[in-house]
Design an enzyme around this catalytic site. Structure first.
Site, mmCIF file in Angstrom:
data_model
loop_
_atom_site.group_PDB
_atom_site.id
_atom_site.type_symbol
_atom_site.label_atom_id
_atom_site.label_comp_id
_atom_site.label_asym_id
_atom_site.label_seq_id
_atom_site.Cartn_x
_atom_site.Cartn_y
_atom_site.Cartn_z
ATOM 1 N N ASP A 261 -34.950 22.632 27.729
ATOM 2 C CA ASP A 261 -34.233 23.323 26.871
ATOM 3 C C ASP A 261 -33.000 22.529 26.072
ATOM 4 O OD1 ASP A 261 -35.707 25.626 26.989
ATOM 5 O OD2 ASP A 261 -34.281 26.569 28.391
ATOM 6 N N ARG B 49 -40.343 21.450 20.616
ATOM 7 C CA ARG B 49 -40.159 22.654 19.970
ATOM 8 C C ARG B 49 -38.943 22.888 19.147
ATOM 9 N NH1 ARG B 49 -37.418 26.088 24.698
ATOM 10 N NH2 ARG B 49 -39.566 26.020 25.746
HETATM 11 P P1 FDA Z 1 -33.685 35.258 13.834
HETATM 12 O O1 FDA Z 1 -33.068 35.669 15.152
HETATM 13 O O2 FDA Z 1 -32.803 34.655 12.807
HETATM 14 O O3 FDA Z 1 -34.265 36.449 13.035
HETATM 15 C C1 FDA Z 1 -34.862 36.298 11.910
HETATM 16 C C2 FDA Z 1 -35.798 37.390 11.378
HETATM 17 O O4 FDA Z 1 -37.092 37.487 12.298
HETATM 18 C C3 FDA Z 1 -35.224 38.645 11.512
HETATM 19 O O5 FDA Z 1 -34.380 38.855 10.200
HETATM 20 C C4 FDA Z 1 -36.094 39.857 11.696
HETATM 21 O O6 FDA Z 1 -37.000 39.762 10.496
HETATM 22 C C5 FDA Z 1 -37.007 38.910 12.691
HETATM 23 N N1 FDA Z 1 -36.803 39.153 14.012
HETATM 24 C C6 FDA Z 1 -36.160 38.535 14.940
HETATM 25 N N2 FDA Z 1 -36.012 39.022 16.043
HETATM 26 C C7 FDA Z 1 -36.736 40.095 15.917
HETATM 27 C C8 FDA Z 1 -37.004 41.673 16.832
HETATM 28 N N3 FDA Z 1 -36.417 41.369 18.180
HETATM 29 N N4 FDA Z 1 -37.818 42.347 16.510
HETATM 30 C C9 FDA Z 1 -38.266 42.468 15.122
HETATM 31 N N5 FDA Z 1 -37.779 41.268 14.348
HETATM 32 C C10 FDA Z 1 -37.249 40.397 14.632
HETATM 33 N N6 FDA Z 1 -32.160 28.087 21.155
HETATM 34 C C11 FDA Z 1 -31.415 27.030 21.818
HETATM 35 O O7 FDA Z 1 -30.554 26.757 21.334
HETATM 36 N N7 FDA Z 1 -32.170 26.122 22.689
HETATM 37 C C12 FDA Z 1 -33.380 26.364 23.245
HETATM 38 O O8 FDA Z 1 -33.743 25.703 24.065
HETATM 39 C C13 FDA Z 1 -34.081 27.674 22.850
HETATM 40 N N8 FDA Z 1 -35.514 27.678 22.963
HETATM 41 C C14 FDA Z 1 -36.026 28.720 22.594
HETATM 42 C C15 FDA Z 1 -37.231 29.043 23.029
HETATM 43 C C16 FDA Z 1 -38.205 29.787 22.230
HETATM 44 C C17 FDA Z 1 -39.761 30.233 22.679
HETATM 45 C C18 FDA Z 1 -37.524 30.769 21.234
HETATM 46 C C19 FDA Z 1 -38.375 31.845 20.562
HETATM 47 C C20 FDA Z 1 -36.380 30.451 21.006
HETATM 48 C C21 FDA Z 1 -35.493 29.676 21.849
HETATM 49 N N9 FDA Z 1 -34.053 29.568 21.448
HETATM 50 C C22 FDA Z 1 -33.644 28.326 21.837
HETATM 51 C C23 FDA Z 1 -33.531 30.620 20.433
HETATM 52 C C24 FDA Z 1 -33.282 30.214 18.809
HETATM 53 O O9 FDA Z 1 -32.527 29.173 18.821
HETATM 54 C C25 FDA Z 1 -33.115 31.482 18.309
HETATM 55 O O10 FDA Z 1 -31.723 31.575 18.616
HETATM 56 C C26 FDA Z 1 -33.983 32.563 18.354
HETATM 57 O O11 FDA Z 1 -35.234 32.268 18.395
HETATM 58 C C27 FDA Z 1 -33.537 33.659 17.137
HETATM 59 O O12 FDA Z 1 -33.920 32.968 16.122
HETATM 60 P P2 FDA Z 1 -35.224 33.311 15.356
HETATM 61 O O13 FDA Z 1 -35.957 31.925 14.493
HETATM 62 O O14 FDA Z 1 -36.128 33.961 16.181
HETATM 63 O O15 FDA Z 1 -34.942 34.231 14.158
#
Ligand code: FDA
Length: 306
Positions: free
Chosen positions: A132, A182
């Site tokens: 991670d 990732r």
């Molecule tokens: P974001 O949270 O910005 O959301 C964008 C859009 O996605 C929203 O406007 C909505 O449309 C949709 N959405 C998001 N969540 C939703 C929900 N619950 N229901 C419906 N729609 C939703 N970070 C880190 O710093 N180190 C790491 O090692 C990891 N590892 C990691 C592994 C995996 C498998 C994932 C998925 C994520 C991580 N992360 C992480 C976390 C990552 O950095 C990030 O903070 C989260 O994934 C949130 O960002 P998103 O890209 O999902 O979109």
């Protein structure tokens, strides 16, 4: 504004003790965390595998580990990998590891030794480890440890955070044959000097990084719930002629399960990040920081349980 409140709360050990011991806190974590122990995470992993999803299991541990904590984390992962193998859940399940929980901040050499032991247990179990990404002060050290691990265990995965200004360069370095990367947005409170803080700038950086990884030689693991970025990733995979075996999507346990199912049904590999353990407080606060709307979601879930 709310994001910084939750991220500050994630670092407060006093608040952490308070929330972790309250039943409201425990109820809020339910749904995003598979349970307290290996038995619980095996049940969750089995259900996901039966639904055609891949898994990466994360043991939630104290972020500033003592030497004893680090040793205990190593032993936990070795035990976890043995149990995943016995349950027939490898290679569909791999593990995600935070080097801080293996003592990175205390002594990098010992953290590397612990990480090597976890990688050896993963290889024995027929699966892999992904490291991670934590806050930016650890990035250089994490990538150095990754390079060491990959000498013996080349399938060890990296995580790169699109919000860091350095990440395009890191993507270029890591987009090599056999390299599992990732890509996520990034979940820590970072200063402007090292990170994009505007949501649109982070998304643009994510796409630039995605272009590098998808056009490169490695194996991109696209970790986002963002519908726009998912659509762009599908488009880039088509553009660069990548089959579904040549990249994967990743999402967090309990987040957009219907989208996980839709992507899997469309033929994509979808890996679900499944955390377990009783140290879930920091993890929960980072999820609330990403999406304060989760508060309303939890409140609704709680109300419907009554
Ligand atoms: P974001 O949270 O910005 O959301 C964008 C859009 O996605 C929203 O406007 C909505 O449309 C949709 N959405 C998001 N969540 C939703 C929900 N619950 N229901 C419906 N729609 C939703 N970070 C880190 O710093 N180190 C790491 O090692 C990891 N590892 C990691 C592994 C995996 C498998 C994932 C998925 C994520 C991580 N992360 C992480 C976390 C990552 O950095 C990030 O903070 C989260 O994934 C949130 O960002 P998103 O890209 O999902 O979109």
């Amino acid at each position: 504004m709310l994001r910084s409140v939750f991220l500050a709360a994630a670092d407060s050990s006093r608040l952490g003790r308070l929330v972790s011991s309250a039943s409201l806190g425990k109820n809020m974590a339910r749904g995003l965390v598979a349970g307290d122990d290996i038995d619980a995470v095996l049940v969750a992993a089995r259900e996901l595998a039966d639904d055609g999803l891949s898994i990466t299991v994360d043991h939630l541990a104290a972020e500033t580990a003592t030497a004893e904590d680090a040793q205990a984390t190593r032993e936990e992962y070795v035990a976890l990998l043995g149990r995943l193998q016995s349950a027939g859940l490898t290679p569909v399940a791999e593990v995600s590891v935070k080097l801080s929980a293996l003592g990175q901040r205390l002594d990098e050499k010992t953290a590397l030794e612990h990480a090597l032991a976890v990688c050896a247990a993963a290889a024995e179990a027929g699966t892999s480890v992904t490291l991670d990404a934590e806050d930016h002060t650890t990035t250089d050290s994490t990538l150095e440890i990754l390079a060491e691990l990959r000498k013996e265990y080349p399938s060890t995965g990296a995580v790169l955070q699109a919000y860091l200004r350095r990440t395009e360069g890191d993507c270029r370095e890591l987009a090599t044959a056999g390299s599992r990367v990732r890509l996520c947005k990034g979940a820590y409170a970072e200063p402007e000097s090292v990170a994009f803080t505007d949501a649109l700038d982070i998304d643009k950086s994510f796409v630039r990084c995605l272009n590098i990884l998808m056009s490169g030689e490695g194996y991109p693991m696209v970790a986002t719930h963002d519908p726009r970025l998912i659509a762009i990733a599908e488009d880039r995979a088509r553009w660069f002629d990548r089959s579904s075996a040549e990249f994967e999507f990743q999402m967090l346990y309990g987040t957009r399960p219907e989208e996980q199912a839709r992507l899997a049904a469309a033929g994509h590999t979808v890996r679900v990040y499944v955390p377990y353990g009783d140290q879930w407080y920091g993890y929960l606060m980072r999820r609330l920081a990403e999406r304060p709307a989760n508060m309303a979601f939890f409140a609704h879930a709680l109300a419907s349980k009554k």
